[in-house]
Design an enzyme around this catalytic site. Structure first.
Site, PDB file in Angstrom:
ATOM      1  N   CYS A 114       0.816  -1.223   0.000  1.00  0.00           N
ATOM      2  CA  CYS A 114       0.000   0.000   0.000  1.00  0.00           C
ATOM      3  C   CYS A 114       0.844   1.266   0.000  1.00  0.00           C
ATOM      4  CB  CYS A 114      -0.950  -0.005   1.189  1.00  0.00           C
ATOM      5  SG  CYS A 114      -2.106  -1.376   1.080  1.00  0.00           S
ATOM      6  N   HIS A 255      -3.809   7.018   1.818  1.00  0.00           N
ATOM      7  CA  HIS A 255      -4.089   5.673   1.317  1.00  0.00           C
ATOM      8  C   HIS A 255      -5.491   5.277   1.795  1.00  0.00           C
ATOM      9  CE1 HIS A 255      -3.942   1.536   0.351  1.00  0.00           C
ATOM     10  NE2 HIS A 255      -3.881   1.134   1.602  1.00  0.00           N
ATOM     11  N   ASN A 285     -10.056  -0.630  -1.272  1.00  0.00           N
ATOM     12  CA  ASN A 285      -8.599  -0.482  -1.191  1.00  0.00           C
ATOM     13  C   ASN A 285      -7.975  -1.065  -2.461  1.00  0.00           C
ATOM     14  OD1 ASN A 285      -5.892  -0.622  -0.580  1.00  0.00           O
ATOM     15  ND2 ASN A 285      -6.175  -1.510   1.462  1.00  0.00           N
TER      16      ASN A 285
HETATM   17  O1  UT7 Z   1      -4.058  -1.353   3.110  1.00  0.00           O
HETATM   18  C1  UT7 Z   1      -3.269  -2.258   3.806  1.00  0.00           C
HETATM   19  C2  UT7 Z   1      -3.377  -2.038   5.245  1.00  0.00           C
HETATM   20  N1  UT7 Z   1      -4.625  -2.561   5.729  1.00  0.00           N
HETATM   21  C3  UT7 Z   1      -5.337  -1.863   6.574  1.00  0.00           C
HETATM   22  O2  UT7 Z   1      -5.011  -0.736   6.878  1.00  0.00           O
HETATM   23  C4  UT7 Z   1      -6.549  -2.532   7.168  1.00  0.00           C
HETATM   24  C5  UT7 Z   1      -6.551  -2.350   8.662  1.00  0.00           C
HETATM   25  N2  UT7 Z   1      -7.622  -3.055   9.341  1.00  0.00           N
HETATM   26  C6  UT7 Z   1      -8.924  -2.717   9.206  1.00  0.00           C
HETATM   27  O3  UT7 Z   1      -9.266  -1.861   8.428  1.00  0.00           O
HETATM   28  C7  UT7 Z   1      -9.932  -3.370  10.111  1.00  0.00           C
HETATM   29  O4  UT7 Z   1      -9.265  -4.107  11.112  1.00  0.00           O
HETATM   30  C8  UT7 Z   1     -10.917  -4.321   9.365  1.00  0.00           C
HETATM   31  C9  UT7 Z   1     -11.894  -3.494   8.540  1.00  0.00           C
HETATM   32  C10 UT7 Z   1     -10.169  -5.286   8.498  1.00  0.00           C
HETATM   33  C11 UT7 Z   1     -11.751  -5.100  10.403  1.00  0.00           C
HETATM   34  O5  UT7 Z   1     -12.426  -4.190  11.269  1.00  0.00           O
HETATM   35  P1  UT7 Z   1     -12.374  -4.405  12.856  1.00  0.00           P
HETATM   36  O6  UT7 Z   1     -13.186  -3.340  13.448  1.00  0.00           O
HETATM   37  O7  UT7 Z   1     -10.924  -4.479  13.259  1.00  0.00           O
HETATM   38  O8  UT7 Z   1     -13.111  -5.760  13.021  1.00  0.00           O
HETATM   39  P2  UT7 Z   1     -12.569  -7.170  13.588  1.00  0.00           P
HETATM   40  O9  UT7 Z   1     -11.638  -7.807  12.637  1.00  0.00           O
HETATM   41  O10 UT7 Z   1     -12.119  -6.993  15.003  1.00  0.00           O
HETATM   42  O11 UT7 Z   1     -13.900  -7.974  13.636  1.00  0.00           O
HETATM   43  C12 UT7 Z   1     -15.006  -7.600  14.481  1.00  0.00           C
HETATM   44  C13 UT7 Z   1     -16.114  -8.615  14.296  1.00  0.00           C
HETATM   45  C14 UT7 Z   1     -15.637 -10.044  14.465  1.00  0.00           C
HETATM   46  O12 UT7 Z   1     -16.669 -10.766  15.085  1.00  0.00           O
HETATM   47  P3  UT7 Z   1     -16.618 -11.094  16.662  1.00  0.00           P
HETATM   48  O13 UT7 Z   1     -15.364 -11.860  16.861  1.00  0.00           O
HETATM   49  O14 UT7 Z   1     -16.606  -9.750  17.330  1.00  0.00           O
HETATM   50  O15 UT7 Z   1     -17.874 -11.864  16.876  1.00  0.00           O
HETATM   51  C15 UT7 Z   1     -15.458 -10.529  13.038  1.00  0.00           C
HETATM   52  O16 UT7 Z   1     -15.603 -11.925  12.928  1.00  0.00           O
HETATM   53  O17 UT7 Z   1     -16.637  -8.520  12.962  1.00  0.00           O
HETATM   54  C16 UT7 Z   1     -16.576  -9.802  12.329  1.00  0.00           C
HETATM   55  N3  UT7 Z   1     -16.307  -9.622  10.921  1.00  0.00           N
HETATM   56  C17 UT7 Z   1     -17.268  -9.404  10.011  1.00  0.00           C
HETATM   57  N4  UT7 Z   1     -18.604  -9.312  10.122  1.00  0.00           N
HETATM   58  C18 UT7 Z   1     -19.312  -9.064   8.997  1.00  0.00           C
HETATM   59  C19 UT7 Z   1     -15.101  -9.603  10.278  1.00  0.00           C
HETATM   60  N5  UT7 Z   1     -15.271  -9.377   8.966  1.00  0.00           N
HETATM   61  C20 UT7 Z   1     -16.615  -9.260   8.777  1.00  0.00           C
HETATM   62  C21 UT7 Z   1     -17.404  -9.014   7.639  1.00  0.00           C
HETATM   63  N6  UT7 Z   1     -18.746  -8.919   7.812  1.00  0.00           N
HETATM   64  N7  UT7 Z   1     -16.864  -8.845   6.411  1.00  0.00           N
END
Ligand code: UT7
Length: 336
Positions: A114, A255, A285
């Site tokens: 990225c 980004h 992204n």
């Molecule tokens: O460009 C390269 C660099 N990348 C980044 O900068 C990305 C950085 N990370 C992020 O943007 C975020 O961490 C994500 C958008 C990937 C995830 O968001 P989050 O707020 O960190 O969510 P999480 O991974 O902690 O997941 C929260 C909950 C989980 O469920 P439980 O364990 O709380 O029951 C996940 O299983 O959301 C669930 N979950 C989803 N639910 C619906 C994860 N993905 C999804 C989904 N739809 N697609």
């Protein structure tokens, strides 16, 4: 004698026509539009159904050359930032060089995920500043759909395909162009965002395919924490070391990985949301393409003015991150 500076003299971008919406993804994995929008800011992304990353590059460059009214044969160097090259080798830059007819250019690919575009922009500007070359194409392009597992809701909702390019030339006045940069890497971040299969460590076998190792893996939470800190810190650092404040900045060009990371960066710089380029809602992204895609769209919309100070900022796999300060010189086509 004042320093020879590199400046952006043309921009161009291309996104494929096919749109993949959050509602489409609801039918493919266990996710929903509300979750995706509130956690990431993404509504839809583009998918390149046929062709490869070089196609994204070529279309973006063709648009750029048309706008700058120059021939491809005038280009000296092509740097393609990508994590989805057409093949391991030859370099996508060589494929592009041949396809656009840049007969005197040489080129290479640059892998910094990225932050690829910022790494490539800084590399390209050194060739201008040294006096070695006068026309350097810097391209950021990724066909992320080629390395996404559309059964993994953690990653497949985040990314899209796109490509964009800028042309670097010597600035006609020393106050315009790329003023400063800060680039960083921290390999310990490699544990949180990677694609393990296909390289010399894990060459392709039936087993690597079965274990889904040819897809992106991301520990979203860890990367999120790193990005919130890394992108905000470096954006503040670049303005402070140039004795500027958020007031002096016309645009932040972040980004586009997550709207919450973008907001945190703008807050840290003391910038109003109206000064932040955001198109993550439409493209997701696109990895190396996000920043030049913003520049090209905003220029096209008549929102970039000569003399505006802009900050480009990124964070991504590696970890890699950085920021670039530009005194913009390329007047937008329309008045605003
Ligand atoms: O460009 C390269 C660099 N990348 C980044 O900068 C990305 C950085 N990370 C992020 O943007 C975020 O961490 C994500 C958008 C990937 C995830 O968001 P989050 O707020 O960190 O969510 P999480 O991974 O902690 O997941 C929260 C909950 C989980 O469920 P439980 O364990 O709380 O029951 C996940 O299983 O959301 C669930 N979950 C989803 N639910 C619906 C994860 N993905 C999804 C989904 N739809 N697609």
């Amino acid at each position: 004698m004042s320093k020879r500076r590199a400046t952006i003299t043309a921009v161009g971008h291309y996104v494929p026509e096919k749109v993949l919406t959050n509602l489409d993804l609801e039918k493919m994995v266990d996710t929903n539009d509300e979750w995706i929008r509130t956690r990431t800011g993404i509504r839809e992304r583009r998918i390149l159904e046929q062709g490869a990353t070089s196609d994204l590059c070529v279309k973006a460059i063709e648009r750029l050359l048309e706008r700058r009214k120059i021939e491809a044969s005038e280009i000296d160097l092509i740097i393609v930032a990508t994590v989805t090259p057409d093949m391991f080798f030859p370099a996508t830059a060589c494929i592009v060089q041949e396809r656009i007819g840049a007969t005197k250019a040489w080129g290479y690919d640059l892998s910094a995920a990225c932050s690829g575009f910022l790494y490539a922009l800084v590399a390209g500007s050194q060739f201008i500043e040294s006096g070695a070359y006068s026309k350097v194409l810097v391209v950021g392009a990724d066909k992320m759909s080629s390395i996404l597992d559309y059964t993994d809701r953690n990653t497949c909702i985040l990314f899209g395909d796109g490509g964009a390019a800028v042309l670097l030339e010597p600035s006609e006045a020393p106050e315009f162009g790329i003023i400063d940069h800060r680039l960083y890497a921290d390999g310990s971040g490699g544990a949180y965002l990677y694609m393990k299969g296909g390289g010399s460590l894990n060459p392709a076998t039936h087993e690597t395919v079965d274990k889904r190792m040819h897809y992106i893996y991301q520990d979203g939470k860890s990367v999120f924490k790193g990005a919130i800190k890394g992108m905000a810190d470096v954006s503040l650092e670049i303005i402070e070391r140039n004795n500027l404040t958020g007031q002096d900045i016309a645009w932040l060009v972040p980004h586009q990985a997550n709207l919450r990371i973008i907001d945190a960066t703008a807050d840290r710089m003391g910038l109003d949301r109206s000064k932040v380029m955001i198109n993550i809602d439409r493209y997701g992204n696109t990895t190396a393409a996000t920043i030049p895609l913003c520049l090209s769209e905003w220029w096209e919309a008549g929102k970039l003015r000569r003399g505006q100070k802009i900050v480009l900022a990124s964070f991504g796999a590696g970890y890699t991150w950085g920021a670039v300060l530009i005194n913009w010189s390329l007047e937008s086509p329309k008045g605003s």
